[in-house]
Design a protein around this motif. Structure first.
Motif, short mmCIF file in Angstrom:
data_model
loop_
_atom_site.label_atom_id
_atom_site.label_comp_id
_atom_site.label_asym_id
_atom_site.label_seq_id
_atom_site.Cartn_x
_atom_site.Cartn_y
_atom_site.Cartn_z
N ASP A 1 0.80 -1.23 0.00
CA ASP A 1 0.00 0.00 0.00
C ASP A 1 0.83 1.28 0.00
N GLY B 1 -4.00 -4.78 -1.22
CA GLY B 1 -4.94 -5.78 -0.73
C GLY B 1 -6.31 -5.53 -1.32
N CYS B 2 -6.95 -6.60 -1.79
CA CYS B 2 -8.29 -6.49 -2.38
C CYS B 2 -9.25 -7.41 -1.62
N GLY B 3 -10.47 -6.97 -1.42
CA GLY B 3 -11.47 -7.80 -0.78
C GLY B 3 -12.01 -8.84 -1.74
N GLU C 1 -8.71 -11.85 1.62
CA GLU C 1 -7.87 -10.77 1.11
C GLU C 1 -7.02 -11.32 -0.02
N HIS D 1 -4.24 -10.33 -2.97
CA HIS D 1 -3.24 -9.28 -3.20
C HIS D 1 -2.96 -9.10 -4.69
N ILE E 1 -6.09 4.43 2.31
CA ILE E 1 -5.75 3.11 2.85
C ILE E 1 -4.95 3.25 4.14
N ARG F 1 -10.49 -6.64 10.87
CA ARG F 1 -10.56 -6.50 9.42
C ARG F 1 -10.61 -5.03 9.03
N HIS G 1 -10.86 -2.14 5.56
CA HIS G 1 -11.57 -2.02 4.29
C HIS G 1 -10.60 -2.27 3.12
N PHE G 2 -11.14 -2.82 2.05
CA PHE G 2 -10.31 -3.16 0.91
C PHE G 2 -10.90 -2.62 -0.38
#
Length: 287
Positions: A40, A66-68, A73, A75, A95, A166, A168-169
């Motif tokens: 990030d 990082g992506c939801g 998660e 990457h 982020i 957790r 946010h993504f």
């Protein structure tokens, strides 16, 4: 031919070495090119590129987002980005702010168990770094509650563990668009780490392809020849270029060596990077 490593981390995120020392290590190992892919943030890229110019080794400016994904998660690695891109930096600031909020909640959780962590002191200890779970892992090691960073994650910091919060993504689509808008090329990182079944892997591949992702990390630390072959077949089926990276973190993950992985399984030629860039030119997404 061991020539490149497209997945390394410095102390700007959760690695142990400075960007300059990371590049120097790559040079000492005889690599032709490495990508700096801190979590990030691209803040370590200028220092790394300066070191690369001085030492005569190519440095690819990048990062890892990082992506939801259905509560998991996933990457995404970014290469050849413009670190000054306004939208990219605005999103990275969001982020970091979200990480800071998560960090405060983790500090509160640990404090209830008598584990006192001062975030200001932690930031002072790691100047310029994006503070995250790996830094909390170091605190747990010092407190005698874990033997290593990996042990701290398994026992306390992984999803479902006591001190995990957790954050946010971005979605896969948002991350791919952000990278492309910053002039970069994207690749899904360590796809086997997500423990997806065949249906889940197919859905991820389709989603990434449709979002304009260009690469798939087929060669990664600990991946057997059989796993690499399966991932290469997936890459071919969905039109991705195969990429390769160790996920080097220096002394924070001492079992992984830059350019070679855990047991020498990485042996990536420069051709992989060249093909990834050529694909972008053909698709009209290059800078």
């Amino acid at each position: 031919m061991r020539e490149i490593d497209l997945h390394t981390h410095t102390n700007i995120s959760d690695g142990s070495e400075s960007p300059a020392d990371t590049v120097a290590h790559a040079k000492a190992l005889g690599l032709k090119a490495i990508a700096i892919t801190d979590h990030d943030t691209a803040n370590g890229v200028p220092e790394a590129k300066a070191a690369g110019e001085k030492l005569g080794i190519e440095v690819v400016g990048g990062l890892e987002l990082g992506c939801g994904w259905y509560g998991k998660e996933v990457h995404m690695l970014a290469y050849d980005i413009d670190p000054h891109n306004e939208k990219l930096n605005g999103t990275l600031e969001w982020i970091v702010t979200d990480r800071d909020e998560r960090n405060k909640k983790m500090v509160d959780l640990m404090a209830k168990d008598g584990i006192i962590i001062d975030l200001d002191e932690l930031k002072a200890e790691h100047p310029g770094s994006i503070i995250g779970r790996p830094h909390f892992a170091l605190c747990l090691i010092r407190a005698g509650l874990a033997d290593s960073v990996q042990d701290a994650f398994v026992r306390y910091l992984d999803p479902g563990r006591k001190y995990y919060i957790r954050r946010h993504f971005l979605s896969v689509e948002e991350a791919a668009e952000l990278i492309r808008g910053a002039g970069g090329v994207s690749s899904i990182a360590h796809p086997m780490q997500y423990r997806l079944d065949d249906e889940g892997m197919t859905e991820l591949m389709e989603k990434a392809r449709d979002a304009g992702v260009s690469g798939l990390e087929c060669y990664y630390s600990g991946y057997s020849p059989e796993v690499c072959a399966r991932l290469k077949a997936l890459a071919a089926a969905y039109g991705f270029c195969a990429t390769a990276g160790s996920d080097w973190h220096g002394s924070h993950k001492p079992h992984i060596e830059m350019g070679s992985g855990m047991h020498g399984e990485l042996n990536a030629p420069y051709e992989l990077l060249a093909k990834l860039r050529e694909r972008e030119k053909c698709h009209g997404f290059s800078k």
